[in-house]
Design an enzyme around this catalytic site. Structure first.
Site, PDB file in Angstrom:
ATOM      1  N   SER A  20       0.825  -1.194   0.000  1.00 43.94           N
ATOM      2  CA  SER A  20       0.000   0.000   0.000  1.00 43.94           C
ATOM      3  C   SER A  20       0.865   1.251   0.000  1.00 43.94           C
ATOM      4  O   SER A  20       2.057   1.202   0.258  1.00 43.94           O
ATOM      5  CB  SER A  20      -0.921   0.008   1.216  1.00 43.94           C
ATOM      6  N   LYS A  21       0.209   2.339  -0.295  1.00 40.12           N
ATOM      7  CA  LYS A  21       0.915   3.615  -0.323  1.00 40.12           C
ATOM      8  C   LYS A  21       1.582   3.896   1.008  1.00 40.12           C
ATOM      9  O   LYS A  21       2.649   4.491   1.071  1.00 40.12           O
ATOM     10  CB  LYS A  21      -0.080   4.735  -0.624  1.00 40.12           C
ATOM     11  N   ARG A  22       0.926   3.479   2.034  1.00 43.90           N
ATOM     12  CA  ARG A  22       1.443   3.775   3.373  1.00 43.90           C
ATOM     13  C   ARG A  22       2.710   3.005   3.721  1.00 43.90           C
ATOM     14  O   ARG A  22       3.358   3.293   4.713  1.00 43.90           O
ATOM     15  CB  ARG A  22       0.362   3.509   4.422  1.00 43.90           C
TER      16      ARG A  22
END
Length: 510
Positions: A266-268
């Site tokens: 994920s982006k995170r």
RNA sequence: GGCCCGUUCGUCUAUCGGUUAGGACAUCAGGUUUUCAUCCUGGAAAGAGGGGUUCGAUUCCCCUACGGGCUACCA
């Protein structure tokens, strides 16, 4: 239908930087379009105004450009006949389709407040029932199906906030063919009456997506597997809108997984994984936090494309190095795998190394020159080119160009301690001295002559090659490894080589 | 929890009923490279488990387990 023009789209929402899973989705779309001489469109899905992140759209465009995954139509790449390509700018276009659905009985107005929805969900959860707004629960909610007609009219006219929900049949099998997974089926009894039109006047993803794909004559929807559960909803929308005949083919791509542990990338995930998750460096406008990018880490765009292509697809042959043109020729949805792939940093490095070796020295030199300019070092083009030729085989990342070659431009002021401790002895100084003397008398200061003089000096002092060669390297460069020593010395030149040896002698002999 | 998708070496994968289950990265062992981060050779390494179908299953079907996704007026 089969010979319909291939038109595909990549449709990210500008909520932050694109991550490599998204890049791969864009790539597969691009490859399919190019393979069939079709169109590749970039559409920005910014229907959620609350999640808009400044700079994200520009980032997406720049990333695609850097990688050569260039749309021939869409935001940032020139309007085609289907403009605009930003959903916020298409806002007025959606309403008529919502109304069409309402009048055909496939959608309805709902006036429930957030609190009412919440309490409905809690109530259902408490009785161990799936909490969803569906054919059963909607009968107990405030919507145009339960409220008297005149009250619905009154609420609408008084400007009371409402949403429009799709009206799903209670129990209906929805089957569709996925180009990667084959036949997939869902039952509407497991789905809920999704909101199609939000109270802020914007469509939700589902509606906007279907309407735009229809209007833009999209032939294939290639997207991540996270969309598979909402695909039946989309199929139903095509059906209810009367567009089933031109419904695009679906292909749900396997997800890119975190290399360690579980879950999708994920982006995170940012930087803590030890490899970039984003194509380009990204600075979060809110927190100021910086996430590294492939470009800044020193990856070559062709290498990133190549390695991403192989995460979930393979040509069925032993070939692994593929240029974009070769990928276009070889690509096909039929060879996309079904299961998620973990990113492998080692393989990524290997790919990049292969590409660096294939890169022309002139290109490497121009990259190195940029660093040199920043450091105000003027070395001359021929010299920089020669340095690149020497270090090219040794580096994995473009960014290492400087790290591994800096001693060509700056004289070392420290020497690899391990090598010195291991190899320096009472003979080292005299041999070095003799080398300098021999170098002074060399008619030509080329690699072969240096090597001959070197061998001669060692023989005279009865020193073994293995006891001195690496030391020699360290005295010249400060570090224990690098390109062939004699070629290195030749490039330094007679004067510089001698100077370096003197400096080293001064430091190490004491 | 429910629904859906998936499951071959550590990782990415090949195999479309019959193979010594192949390759690449990583790893290990040798060898070149008079040094090294290059290169070469070799090794170890896999069909989740259980039932079927079949003369024969990694391959087809079912169950279980495990992994993943979804389950918002987010996409």
């Amino acid at each position: 239908m089969e010979d319909r023009r291939v038109r595909v789209r990549f449709a990210p929402s500008p909520t932050g930087p694109l991550h490599i899973g998204g890049v791969r989705t864009a790539l597969y779309n691009y490859l399919l379009a190019k393979k069939h001489g079709g169109d590749f469109i970039l559409r920005i899905e910014d229907t959620d105004q609350t999640r808009f992140v400044p700079g994200a759209e520009e980032y997406i465009i720049e990333a695609l450009k850097w990688l050569g995954i260039t749309p021939n139509e869409g935001v940032g790449f020139g309007d085609g006949q289907y403009a605009p390509y930003r959903q916020s700018e298409r806002k007025p276009m959606y309403r008529q389709y919502v109304e069409q659905l309402i009048s055909s009985g496939h959608a309805y107005y709902a006036f429930d407040t957030a609190e009412e929805l919440e309490s409905m969900r809690e109530r259902l959860k408490a009785s161990n029932v799936d909490a969803k707004y569906d054919a059963i629960t909607r009968a107990a909610m405030k919507n145009s199906l339960t409220l008297p007609e005149d009250e619905v009219k009154r609420r609408l006219e008084s400007g009371e906030p409402y949403v429009v929900r799709i009206k799903l049949p209670r129990k209906d099998e929805v089957k569709f063919h996925d180009e990667i997974r084959g036949w997939v089926s869902f039952n509407t009894s497991q789905m809920d009456d999704k909101v199609l039109f939000k109270s802020d006047g914007m469509p939700t993803y589902h509606l906007a997506n279907v309407v735009d794909d229809y209007l833009m004559q999209i032939s294939h929807v290639i997207r991540g597997e996270e969309w598979l559960p909402s695909a039946p909803l989309h199929v139903l929308l095509y059906r209810y809108l009367g567009w089933e005949e031109v419904m695009p083919k679906f292909a749900h791509l396997p997800l890119l997984l975190k290399p360690e542990g579980n879950g999708k990338l994920s982006k995170r995930d940012g930087d803590r994984l030890g490899f970039p998750v984003f194509p380009l460096e990204w600075k979060d406008p809110a927190s100021g936090e910086i996430s590294s990018g492939y470009r800044e880490t020193g990856y070559l765009p062709d290498a990133v494309v190549n390695l991403l292509a192989f995460l979930g697809w393979n040509p069925g042959t032993q070939q692994e190095m593929f240029s974009m043109a070769e990928l276009i020729a070889a690509f096909g949805l039929d060879r996309v795998s079904k299961s998620g792939a973990k990113f492998d940093l080692n393989k990524a490095k290997w790919f990049n190394q292969q590409y660096i070796r294939k890169t022309d020295e002139v290109l490497l030199a121009s990259a190195l020159n940029k660093t040199l300019q920043k450091k105000a070092i003027d070395a001359g083009n021929e010299y920089v080119l020669a340095v690149c030729r020497l270090v090219k085989e040794k580096i994995t990342f473009i960014s290492e160009l400087w790290t591994y070659s800096q001693y060509f431009f700056i004289e070392p002021d420290s020497y690899d301690e391990v090598v010195v401790a291991k190899r320096w002895n009472e003979k080292s100084a005299p041999v070095t001295q003799q080398l300098m003397d021999a170098f002074a008398g060399l008619p030509a200061f080329d690699a072969a002559s240096i090597e001959a003089a070197y061998n001669d000096a060692l023989a005279k002092n009865e020193v073994a090659n293995k006891d001195f060669l690496q030391l020699f390297r360290v005295m010249l460069s400060g570090v224990g490894s690098g390109p062939p020593v004699f070629e290195m010395a030749a490039l330094f030149g007679r004067e510089n080589t001698t100077k370096r040896l003197q400096n080293a002698l001064a430091k190490l002999a004491s």
